[in-house]
Design an enzyme around this catalytic site. Structure first.
Site, short mmCIF file in Angstrom:
data_model
loop_
_atom_site.label_atom_id
_atom_site.label_comp_id
_atom_site.label_asym_id
_atom_site.label_seq_id
_atom_site.Cartn_x
_atom_site.Cartn_y
_atom_site.Cartn_z
N MET A 17 52.13 -13.61 -24.84
CA MET A 17 52.74 -12.58 -24.00
C MET A 17 54.16 -12.99 -23.63
SD MET A 17 49.64 -11.24 -21.56
CE MET A 17 48.94 -12.84 -21.20
N CYS A 101 53.57 -6.06 -32.24
CA CYS A 101 54.43 -5.74 -31.10
C CYS A 101 54.90 -4.29 -31.17
CB CYS A 101 55.62 -6.68 -31.06
SG CYS A 101 56.70 -6.30 -29.67
N ASN A 201 40.86 -7.98 -29.80
CA ASN A 201 41.83 -8.03 -28.70
C ASN A 201 42.02 -6.65 -28.07
OD1 ASN A 201 45.33 -7.87 -28.43
ND2 ASN A 201 44.11 -9.09 -27.04
N GLY A 225 44.68 -11.23 -23.05
CA GLY A 225 46.05 -11.28 -22.56
C GLY A 225 46.14 -10.99 -21.08
N ARG A 226 46.34 -9.70 -20.75
CA ARG A 226 46.58 -9.34 -19.35
C ARG A 226 45.44 -9.75 -18.43
NH1 ARG A 226 47.49 -3.29 -20.76
NH2 ARG A 226 45.84 -4.00 -22.18
C1 LIG Z 1 53.86 -8.74 -20.96
C2 LIG Z 1 53.30 -8.72 -22.35
C3 LIG Z 1 53.95 -9.39 -23.37
C4 LIG Z 1 53.43 -9.41 -24.69
N1 LIG Z 1 54.05 -10.16 -25.65
C5 LIG Z 1 53.45 -10.30 -26.87
C6 LIG Z 1 53.96 -11.21 -27.85
O1 LIG Z 1 54.93 -11.94 -27.60
N2 LIG Z 1 53.33 -11.27 -29.05
C7 LIG Z 1 52.23 -10.49 -29.35
O2 LIG Z 1 51.69 -10.59 -30.46
N3 LIG Z 1 51.73 -9.65 -28.44
C8 LIG Z 1 52.29 -9.55 -27.21
N4 LIG Z 1 51.71 -8.75 -26.27
C9 LIG Z 1 50.43 -8.08 -26.58
C10 LIG Z 1 49.25 -8.96 -26.17
O3 LIG Z 1 49.21 -10.17 -26.89
C11 LIG Z 1 47.91 -8.20 -26.39
O4 LIG Z 1 47.80 -7.88 -27.76
C12 LIG Z 1 47.83 -6.92 -25.58
O5 LIG Z 1 48.30 -7.12 -24.25
C13 LIG Z 1 46.38 -6.40 -25.52
O6 LIG Z 1 45.52 -7.38 -25.02
P1 LIG Z 1 45.06 -7.44 -23.46
O7 LIG Z 1 44.47 -6.09 -23.13
O8 LIG Z 1 44.05 -8.54 -23.40
O9 LIG Z 1 46.29 -7.69 -22.63
C14 LIG Z 1 52.23 -8.70 -24.98
C15 LIG Z 1 51.60 -8.01 -23.95
C16 LIG Z 1 52.09 -8.02 -22.65
C17 LIG Z 1 51.34 -7.28 -21.57
#
Ligand SMILES: Cc1cc2nc3c(=O)[nH]c(=O)nc-3n(C[C@H](O)[C@H](O)[C@H](O)COP(=O)(O)O)c2cc1C
Length: 323
Positions: A17, A101, A201, A225-226
Site C-alpha cells: 500500500m 493499480c 485479495n 491491505g486496508r
Molecule cells: C492506500 C493504498 C495504497 C495502495 N498501494 C498499492 C500498491 O502500492 N501496490 C499494489 O499492488 N496495490 C496497492 N493498493 C491495493 C491493495 O494492495 C489491495 O489490492 C486493495 O486495497 C484491496 O485489498 P484490501 O481490501 O485488503 O485493502 C493500495 C491500496 C490502498 C488502500
C-alpha cells in the site's frame, strides 16, 4: 502455502500500500504477528534503475524482515527486468509485478491495471523479468479492466506459463476502483486454472471474511491491505481462528500503546514532525474505523496541528473509552 521453496505459513500476506506499508508499518504488523510475508509499496522500476538514491528508501527493510517482497511497477520489460535485478540485489526474496493499480497517474502511463488490456505485453514482461531474476517472481492483478473484460483467469495462466510462481487477484475490476459488490467467481476461476499458489485479495477484514473467501475460491492464501491498517491484529485473529489458537482480545490500552508507539517509530524514520504527522493522520483515519466512536478520534487527529496535540487527542480518546 509455498512460493517455490518459501514456506508461507500461515498463508497470510500484507498487501502493498503506497504511503502506508513502509518499513515502519510492516514492522508494526510483524511485531503483532500472524503475517508470513510482507511487501513494499510499489516502486517504479525506472526510478529504482535510474535514480536509486531516491527510491532506495521505498525499498528499505529491517534486517530480520524475511521473506520480503519488493513490488515493482512499470511497462517497459527491460526496465522492469533491470529493476528486478536491483530489487534482488537489495535483498528481496520475491519480486512482484504490479498489474492492479487503478490510479489515474499510473494507468495514464499504461502501467498498473492498464497492463491487463495488453496481454502480449504482459507476456513479454513476465518472460523478460523471469529471465533476469533468480528468486521467485509473482504477479498481482485485478479481476480485469472492467466488468466486460474480466480476463484475470487467462492472464494469470499466461503469467504462470511464463514463470510467475504465485498470483494474487483482487476481486474488483479497475473500473470498480474500491466499490462494487463482493464476487468470488473470477478469483475462483483463476484458482481452478493455475497450479501455482493463488492468493485472494479484497475486503478481507476478519476471520469470517477470510474463511468465506478461502471457502468460495479455494485459494491458497489471503492478502490483506486496508483491514490491516484498520486492525493490525487482523492477521493474528485470522491465523488463530482458521489455523488454531486462542481468540485474540485487544483492549483499549493496547490499541493506544500501539498507535502512540507507531508514531514514535515514524518520527524516528522521517526525522521531521511534519512528514511523520501527515503519515500518522493517514493511518489513524483507517485505525479509527476499527474502533467504536473512531470517527471522533480520526477527526480530532486530522485537525491537530502539532504532534503533541495529536498525541493528547489520542490519549483523551482512549481515556474516554476506558471511562
Ligand atoms: C492506500 C493504498 C495504497 C495502495 N498501494 C498499492 C500498491 O502500492 N501496490 C499494489 O499492488 N496495490 C496497492 N493498493 C491495493 C491493495 O494492495 C489491495 O489490492 C486493495 O486495497 C484491496 O485489498 P484490501 O481490501 O485488503 O485493502 C493500495 C491500496 C490502498 C488502500
Amino acid at each position: 502455502m509455498r512460493i517455490r521453496d518459501l514456506l508461507i505459513d500461515p498463508p497470510l500476506v500484507l498487501a502493498p500500500m503506497e504511503g502506508v506499508t513502509d518499513v515502519t508499518f510492516r514492522r508494526l504488523v510483524r511485531r503483532i504477528g500472524g503475517v508470513s510475508l510482507t511487501c513494499t509499496e510499489f516502486i517504479p522500476a525506472r526510478g529504482l534503475v535510474e535514480r536509486p538514491d531516491r527510491c532506495k528508501e521505498l525499498a528499505d527493510f529491517d534486517p530480520d524482515e524475511h521473506p520480503l517482497v519488493i513490488q515493482l511497477f512499470g511497462r517497459d520489460p527491460e526496465l522492469l527486468a533491470e529493476g528486478a535485478r536491483v530489487a534482488e540485489g537489495l535483498g528481496a526474496d520475491v519480486v512482484d509485478l504490479n498489474m492492479g493499480c487503478p490510479s489515474k497517474k499510473v494507468c495514464a502511463h499504461s502501467g498498473g491495471s492498464a497492463l491487463m488490456k495488453e496481454p502480449e505485453l504482459v507476456q513479454r514482461i513476465v518472460r523478460t523479468v523471469r529471465a533476469a531474476v533468480q528468486g521467485p517472481l509473482t504477479v498481482k492483478m485485478r479481476a480485469g479492466w472492467d466488468p466486460e473484460h474480466q480476463n484475470a483467469p487467462e492472464l494469470a495462466w499466461m503469467c504462470q506459463e511464463e514463470g510467475a510462481e504465485a498470483v494474487t487477484v483482487h476481486w474488483r475490476t479497475r473500473a470498480e476502483l474500491y466499490g462494487g459488490t463482493l464476487r468470488y467467481e473470477v478469483v475462483a476461476e483463476v484458482k481452478r486454472r493455475l497450479t501455482v499458489p493463488v492468493l485472494f485479495n479484497g475486503d478481507v477484514i476478519d476471520a469470517e471474511s477470510a474463511r468465506a473467501a478461502l471457502g468460495a475460491t479455494g485459494c491458497d492464501g489471503l492478502m490483506v491491505g486496508r483491514g490491516a491498517i484498520r486492525d493490525p491484529w487482523v492477521f493474528r485473529r485470522i491465523a488463530h481462528a482458521l489455523y488454531g489458537g486462542p481468540p485474540v482480545v485487544v483492549d483499549a490500552a493496547e490499541q493506544e500503546r500501539v498507535l502512540l508507539g507507531y508514531y514514535d517509530d515514524i518520527l524516528e524514520r522521517f526525522g521531521s514532525e511534519k512528514g511523520a504527522l501527515g503519515r500518522w493522520k493517514k493511518i489513524t483515519r483507517y485505525f479509527g474505523e476499527g474502533l467504536e466512536g473512531g470517527e471522533i478520534l480520526r477527526d480530532r487527529v486530522l485537525h491537530s496541528r502539532t504532534v503533541d496535540e495529536a498525541r493528547d487527542e489520542v490519549r483523551a480518546f482512549f481515556a474516554g473509552m476506558a471511562a
